[in-house]
Design a protein around this motif. Structure first.
Motif, PDB file in Angstrom:
ATOM      1  N   GLY A   1       0.792  -1.225   0.000  1.00  0.00           N
ATOM      2  CA  GLY A   1       0.000   0.000   0.000  1.00  0.00           C
ATOM      3  C   GLY A   1       0.824   1.275   0.000  1.00  0.00           C
ATOM      4  O   GLY A   1       0.441   2.271  -0.622  1.00  0.00           O
ATOM      5  N   MET A   2       1.957   1.268   0.657  1.00  0.00           N
ATOM      6  CA  MET A   2       2.801   2.460   0.698  1.00  0.00           C
ATOM      7  C   MET A   2       3.345   2.793  -0.697  1.00  0.00           C
ATOM      8  O   MET A   2       3.429   3.965  -1.065  1.00  0.00           O
ATOM      9  N   GLU A   3       3.705   1.780  -1.468  1.00  0.00           N
ATOM     10  CA  GLU A   3       4.169   2.012  -2.835  1.00  0.00           C
ATOM     11  C   GLU A   3       3.061   2.629  -3.682  1.00  0.00           C
ATOM     12  O   GLU A   3       3.326   3.481  -4.536  1.00  0.00           O
ATOM     13  N   VAL A   4       1.833   2.203  -3.468  1.00  0.00           N
ATOM     14  CA  VAL A   4       0.698   2.766  -4.204  1.00  0.00           C
ATOM     15  C   VAL A   4       0.600   4.265  -3.943  1.00  0.00           C
ATOM     16  O   VAL A   4       0.437   5.061  -4.874  1.00  0.00           O
ATOM     17  N   LEU A   5       0.711   4.652  -2.684  1.00  0.00           N
ATOM     18  CA  LEU A   5       0.604   6.067  -2.337  1.00  0.00           C
ATOM     19  C   LEU A   5       1.728   6.881  -2.971  1.00  0.00           C
ATOM     20  O   LEU A   5       1.500   8.000  -3.447  1.00  0.00           O
TER      21      LEU A   5
ATOM     22  N   GLU B   1      -7.340   0.178   3.717  1.00  0.00           N
ATOM     23  CA  GLU B   1      -6.621   1.331   4.283  1.00  0.00           C
ATOM     24  C   GLU B   1      -6.018   2.194   3.171  1.00  0.00           C
ATOM     25  O   GLU B   1      -6.068   3.430   3.242  1.00  0.00           O
ATOM     26  N   THR B   2      -5.470   1.540   2.152  1.00  0.00           N
ATOM     27  CA  THR B   2      -4.885   2.274   1.031  1.00  0.00           C
ATOM     28  C   THR B   2      -5.967   3.061   0.299  1.00  0.00           C
ATOM     29  O   THR B   2      -5.755   4.216  -0.092  1.00  0.00           O
ATOM     30  N   THR B   3      -7.129   2.471   0.125  1.00  0.00           N
ATOM     31  CA  THR B   3      -8.257   3.164  -0.502  1.00  0.00           C
ATOM     32  C   THR B   3      -8.601   4.424   0.270  1.00  0.00           C
ATOM     33  O   THR B   3      -8.733   5.511  -0.321  1.00  0.00           O
ATOM     34  N   ARG B   4      -8.755   4.299   1.565  1.00  0.00           N
ATOM     35  CA  ARG B   4      -9.093   5.476   2.393  1.00  0.00           C
ATOM     36  C   ARG B   4      -8.046   6.574   2.250  1.00  0.00           C
ATOM     37  O   ARG B   4      -8.383   7.750   2.090  1.00  0.00           O
ATOM     38  N   GLU B   5      -6.781   6.184   2.318  1.00  0.00           N
ATOM     39  CA  GLU B   5      -5.698   7.171   2.249  1.00  0.00           C
ATOM     40  C   GLU B   5      -5.615   7.806   0.859  1.00  0.00           C
ATOM     41  O   GLU B   5      -5.401   9.015   0.741  1.00  0.00           O
ATOM     42  N   LEU B   6      -5.763   7.011  -0.188  1.00  0.00           N
ATOM     43  CA  LEU B   6      -5.764   7.565  -1.545  1.00  0.00           C
ATOM     44  C   LEU B   6      -6.852   8.615  -1.709  1.00  0.00           C
ATOM     45  O   LEU B   6      -6.621   9.683  -2.279  1.00  0.00           O
ATOM     46  N   LEU B   7      -8.041   8.311  -1.214  1.00  0.00           N
ATOM     47  CA  LEU B   7      -9.161   9.231  -1.374  1.00  0.00           C
ATOM     48  C   LEU B   7      -9.017  10.485  -0.515  1.00  0.00           C
ATOM     49  O   LEU B   7      -9.531  11.540  -0.889  1.00  0.00           O
ATOM     50  N   LYS B   8      -8.312  10.394   0.597  1.00  0.00           N
ATOM     51  CA  LYS B   8      -8.008  11.607   1.377  1.00  0.00           C
ATOM     52  C   LYS B   8      -7.111  12.529   0.560  1.00  0.00           C
ATOM     53  O   LYS B   8      -7.289  13.739   0.553  1.00  0.00           O
ATOM     54  N   ARG B   9      -6.139  11.930  -0.099  1.00  0.00           N
ATOM     55  CA  ARG B   9      -5.159  12.705  -0.860  1.00  0.00           C
ATOM     56  C   ARG B   9      -5.687  13.134  -2.227  1.00  0.00           C
ATOM     57  O   ARG B   9      -5.286  14.160  -2.748  1.00  0.00           O
ATOM     58  N   SER B  10      -6.508  12.296  -2.815  1.00  0.00           N
ATOM     59  CA  SER B  10      -7.041  12.566  -4.150  1.00  0.00           C
ATOM     60  C   SER B  10      -8.489  12.082  -4.212  1.00  0.00           C
ATOM     61  O   SER B  10      -8.756  10.924  -4.555  1.00  0.00           O
TER      62      SER B  10
END
Length: 129
Positions: free
Chosen positions: A38-42, A66-75
């Motif tokens: 997930g960190m690489e995705v971000l 978790e990666t989905t949530r974080e991606l959507l916070k950022r974008s």
């Protein structure tokens, strides 16, 4: 303009298989990156334009939800498809609550991946039949 996709799965063989399905589809879809966690995705999301993220639900360091949530916070306009071995109601509900626009089982992916990417990119939802 091609649909730009990032694939995230902790197994290289799965990422390669997904890439081959997309490349052989003949559709205007371009895999612009692959990630094993997930960190690489971000990091990739910050580094290059991506239209659709294909994330396995089980990823190291930060799972697909978790990666989905974080991606959507950022974008907030990111479009995300979650992959899982089994299509359980709980998994689908959790993925949608996190902001995913599609959920696919790995057993159905060969029949549904390209359609899912196209539909999600167009702003619609896509779930395994």
């Amino acid at each position: 303009m091609p649909i730009r996709v990032v694939i995230a799965d902790n197994y290289p063989v799965v990422r390669n298989g997904l890439r081959m399905m997309i490349e052989r589809s003949g559709k205007d879809i371009l895999v612009v990156g692959e990630a094993s966690d997930g960190m690489e995705v971000l990091k990739m999301a910050r580094a290059k334009p991506v239209n659709v993220f294909i994330l396995d639900i089980i990823l190291p360091k930060m799972n697909g939800i978790e990666t989905t949530r974080e991606l959507l916070k950022r974008s907030p306009t990111a479009k995300i498809i979650i992959l899982n071995l089994h299509d359980t109601k709980v998994m689908v509900e959790e993925a949608v609550a996190a902001g995913a626009r599609g959920c696919l089982t790995k057993e159905m992916i060969s029949q549904t991946l390209v359609a899912a990417v196209t539909e999600v990119h167009a702003g619609r939802y896509f779930f395994c039949p």
